[in-house]
Write a protein that holds these residues in place. Structure first.
Motif, PDB file in Angstrom:
ATOM      1  N   PRO A 180     -50.749 -45.048  -7.449  1.00 34.15           N
ATOM      2  CA  PRO A 180     -51.127 -45.395  -6.066  1.00 34.15           C
ATOM      3  C   PRO A 180     -50.355 -46.601  -5.530  1.00 34.15           C
ATOM      4  N   ALA A 181     -50.155 -47.621  -6.363  1.00 31.77           N
ATOM      5  CA  ALA A 181     -49.399 -48.806  -5.924  1.00 31.77           C
ATOM      6  C   ALA A 181     -47.931 -48.445  -5.708  1.00 31.77           C
ATOM      7  N   TRP A 182     -47.382 -47.600  -6.574  1.00 30.44           N
ATOM      8  CA  TRP A 182     -45.982 -47.182  -6.400  1.00 30.44           C
ATOM      9  C   TRP A 182     -45.806 -46.355  -5.134  1.00 30.44           C
ATOM     10  N   ARG A 183     -46.754 -45.471  -4.868  1.00 29.42           N
ATOM     11  CA  ARG A 183     -46.677 -44.661  -3.639  1.00 29.42           C
ATOM     12  C   ARG A 183     -46.760 -45.570  -2.401  1.00 29.42           C
ATOM     13  N   LEU A 184     -47.604 -46.586  -2.464  1.00 31.36           N
ATOM     14  CA  LEU A 184     -47.704 -47.548  -1.363  1.00 31.36           C
ATOM     15  C   LEU A 184     -46.370 -48.262  -1.167  1.00 31.36           C
ATOM     16  N   LYS A 185     -45.740 -48.691  -2.243  1.00 33.02           N
ATOM     17  CA  LYS A 185     -44.440 -49.364  -2.146  1.00 33.02           C
ATOM     18  C   LYS A 185     -43.398 -48.443  -1.508  1.00 33.02           C
ATOM     19  N   VAL A 186     -43.429 -47.164  -1.853  1.00 34.50           N
ATOM     20  CA  VAL A 186     -42.480 -46.217  -1.264  1.00 34.50           C
ATOM     21  C   VAL A 186     -42.775 -46.047   0.228  1.00 34.50           C
ATOM     22  N   ARG A 187     -44.046 -45.998   0.599  1.00 32.77           N
ATOM     23  CA  ARG A 187     -44.388 -45.918   2.039  1.00 32.77           C
ATOM     24  C   ARG A 187     -43.902 -47.164   2.769  1.00 32.77           C
ATOM     25  N   GLN A 188     -44.048 -48.331   2.150  1.00 34.92           N
ATOM     26  CA  GLN A 188     -43.568 -49.572   2.767  1.00 34.92           C
ATOM     27  C   GLN A 188     -42.046 -49.543   2.911  1.00 34.92           C
ATOM     28  N   HIS A 189     -41.375 -49.073   1.867  1.00 34.77           N
ATOM     29  CA  HIS A 189     -39.916 -48.932   1.916  1.00 34.77           C
ATOM     30  C   HIS A 189     -39.511 -48.010   3.059  1.00 34.77           C
ATOM     31  N   GLU A 190     -40.151 -46.852   3.155  1.00 34.66           N
ATOM     32  CA  GLU A 190     -39.794 -45.910   4.221  1.00 34.66           C
ATOM     33  C   GLU A 190     -40.118 -46.485   5.591  1.00 34.66           C
ATOM     34  N   GLY A 191     -41.189 -47.258   5.677  1.00 36.40           N
ATOM     35  CA  GLY A 191     -41.517 -47.908   6.941  1.00 36.40           C
ATOM     36  C   GLY A 191     -40.419 -48.849   7.399  1.00 36.40           C
ATOM     37  N   ARG A 192     -39.888 -49.631   6.454  1.00 36.11           N
ATOM     38  CA  ARG A 192     -38.773 -50.533   6.791  1.00 36.11           C
ATOM     39  C   ARG A 192     -37.513 -49.749   7.123  1.00 36.11           C
ATOM     40  N   PHE A 193     -37.208 -48.790   6.293  1.00 33.09           N
ATOM     41  CA  PHE A 193     -35.986 -48.011   6.423  1.00 33.09           C
ATOM     42  C   PHE A 193     -35.959 -47.229   7.743  1.00 33.09           C
ATOM     43  N   LEU A 194     -37.112 -46.735   8.153  1.00 34.54           N
ATOM     44  CA  LEU A 194     -37.198 -45.885   9.349  1.00 34.54           C
ATOM     45  C   LEU A 194     -37.833 -46.594  10.537  1.00 34.54           C
ATOM     46  N   HIS A 195     -37.869 -47.905  10.536  1.00 36.83           N
ATOM     47  CA  HIS A 195     -38.615 -48.659  11.549  1.00 36.83           C
ATOM     48  C   HIS A 195     -38.149 -48.392  12.983  1.00 36.83           C
ATOM     49  N   ARG A 196     -36.922 -47.952  13.163  1.00 32.24           N
ATOM     50  CA  ARG A 196     -36.427 -47.691  14.522  1.00 32.24           C
ATOM     51  C   ARG A 196     -36.859 -46.329  15.058  1.00 32.24           C
ATOM     52  N   LEU A 197     -37.438 -45.496  14.212  1.00 28.88           N
ATOM     53  CA  LEU A 197     -37.832 -44.150  14.618  1.00 28.88           C
ATOM     54  C   LEU A 197     -39.321 -44.094  14.953  1.00 28.88           C
ATOM     55  N   THR A 198     -39.645 -43.330  15.968  1.00 31.60           N
ATOM     56  CA  THR A 198     -41.052 -43.083  16.281  1.00 31.60           C
ATOM     57  C   THR A 198     -41.615 -42.128  15.236  1.00 31.60           C
ATOM     58  N   SER A 199     -42.918 -41.983  15.225  1.00 30.70           N
ATOM     59  CA  SER A 199     -43.558 -41.050  14.300  1.00 30.70           C
ATOM     60  C   SER A 199     -43.035 -39.631  14.533  1.00 30.70           C
ATOM     61  N   LYS A 200     -42.885 -39.257  15.775  1.00 30.35           N
ATOM     62  CA  LYS A 200     -42.383 -37.918  16.107  1.00 30.35           C
ATOM     63  C   LYS A 200     -40.932 -37.755  15.633  1.00 30.35           C
ATOM     64  N   GLU A 201     -40.121 -38.792  15.784  1.00 29.30           N
ATOM     65  CA  GLU A 201     -38.728 -38.735  15.321  1.00 29.30           C
ATOM     66  C   GLU A 201     -38.659 -38.638  13.797  1.00 29.30           C
ATOM     67  N   ARG A 202     -39.567 -39.322  13.104  1.00 31.21           N
ATOM     68  CA  ARG A 202     -39.599 -39.231  11.642  1.00 31.21           C
ATOM     69  C   ARG A 202     -39.936 -37.815  11.201  1.00 31.21           C
ATOM     70  N   THR A 203     -40.907 -37.216  11.880  1.00 27.26           N
ATOM     71  CA  THR A 203     -41.291 -35.840  11.566  1.00 27.26           C
ATOM     72  C   THR A 203     -40.118 -34.894  11.806  1.00 27.26           C
ATOM     73  N   THR A 204     -39.414 -35.101  12.910  1.00 24.94           N
ATOM     74  CA  THR A 204     -38.250 -34.270  13.223  1.00 24.94           C
ATOM     75  C   THR A 204     -37.150 -34.467  12.196  1.00 24.94           C
ATOM     76  N   LEU A 205     -36.882 -35.710  11.818  1.00 25.06           N
ATOM     77  CA  LEU A 205     -35.852 -35.997  10.825  1.00 25.06           C
ATOM     78  C   LEU A 205     -36.179 -35.303   9.504  1.00 25.06           C
ATOM     79  N   LEU A 206     -37.412 -35.418   9.059  1.00 24.42           N
ATOM     80  CA  LEU A 206     -37.817 -34.788   7.811  1.00 24.42           C
ATOM     81  C   LEU A 206     -37.643 -33.270   7.900  1.00 24.42           C
ATOM     82  N   ARG A 207     -38.060 -32.685   9.005  1.00 18.45           N
ATOM     83  CA  ARG A 207     -37.921 -31.237   9.191  1.00 18.45           C
ATOM     84  C   ARG A 207     -36.455 -30.824   9.145  1.00 18.45           C
TER      85      ARG A 207
END
Length: 150
Positions: free
Chosen positions: A112-139
């Motif tokens: 759980p702590a590692w998954r949280l760290k990965v979410r934090q990493h992705e939050g920093r890495f993708l901070h310029r994208l909106t939630s919708k843009e992140r979903t589109t990028l992943l798709r």
């Protein structure tokens, strides 16, 4: 920018998808390394642990297939994770040649702590994208590789 670069248009390096994927990947890998340094996890070892966590008892061959890895490349990584006390290999009930993989209790507790760290990493890495843009990028990214993994 000089005139030659302007005339290149879609042939300009910064207009090439592969170049941009590589730059984004380098940025992501660097940030991931910083975030997960304390846990000494690399993207590949984290991915292995995450899949084993999601699918307890998964076979090594299936793990290879899902991660798009060759068995020869995975074997030393599994040995490393086992040596570190993060995974256990159990013989399959019907076929002793097959080993099922499970996280150790310590790894299950840490996940759980590692998954949280990965979410934090992705939050920093993708901070310029909106939630919708992140979903589109992943798709879009999954459209590129998902058929390759099957």
């Amino acid at each position: 920018m000089d005139e030659t670069m302007n005339d290149l248009g879609e042939d300009a390096l910064d207009a090439q998808i592969g170049y941009n994927l590589r730059r984004a990947s380098a940025l992501a890998l660097n940030d991931f390394s910083v975030e997960m340094a304390e846990a000494s996890l690399r993207p590949v070892t984290y991915a292995m642990l995450a899949l084993i966590d999601e699918r307890p008892g998964i076979r090594a061959a299936e793990l290879c297939r899902l991660l798009g890895m060759k068995s020869a490349n995975m074997a030393p990584l599994l040995a490393e994770l086992e040596e570190r006390g993060l995974i256990e290999r159990d013989d399959h009930a019907e076929d002793r040649r097959v080993q099922e993989l499970r996280l150790t209790e310590a790894a299950r507790d840490a996940m759980p702590a590692w998954r949280l760290k990965v979410r934090q990493h992705e939050g920093r890495f993708l901070h310029r994208l909106t939630s919708k843009e992140r979903t589109t990028l992943l798709r879009l990214l999954r459209l590129i590789w998902v058929d390759e993994a099957e």
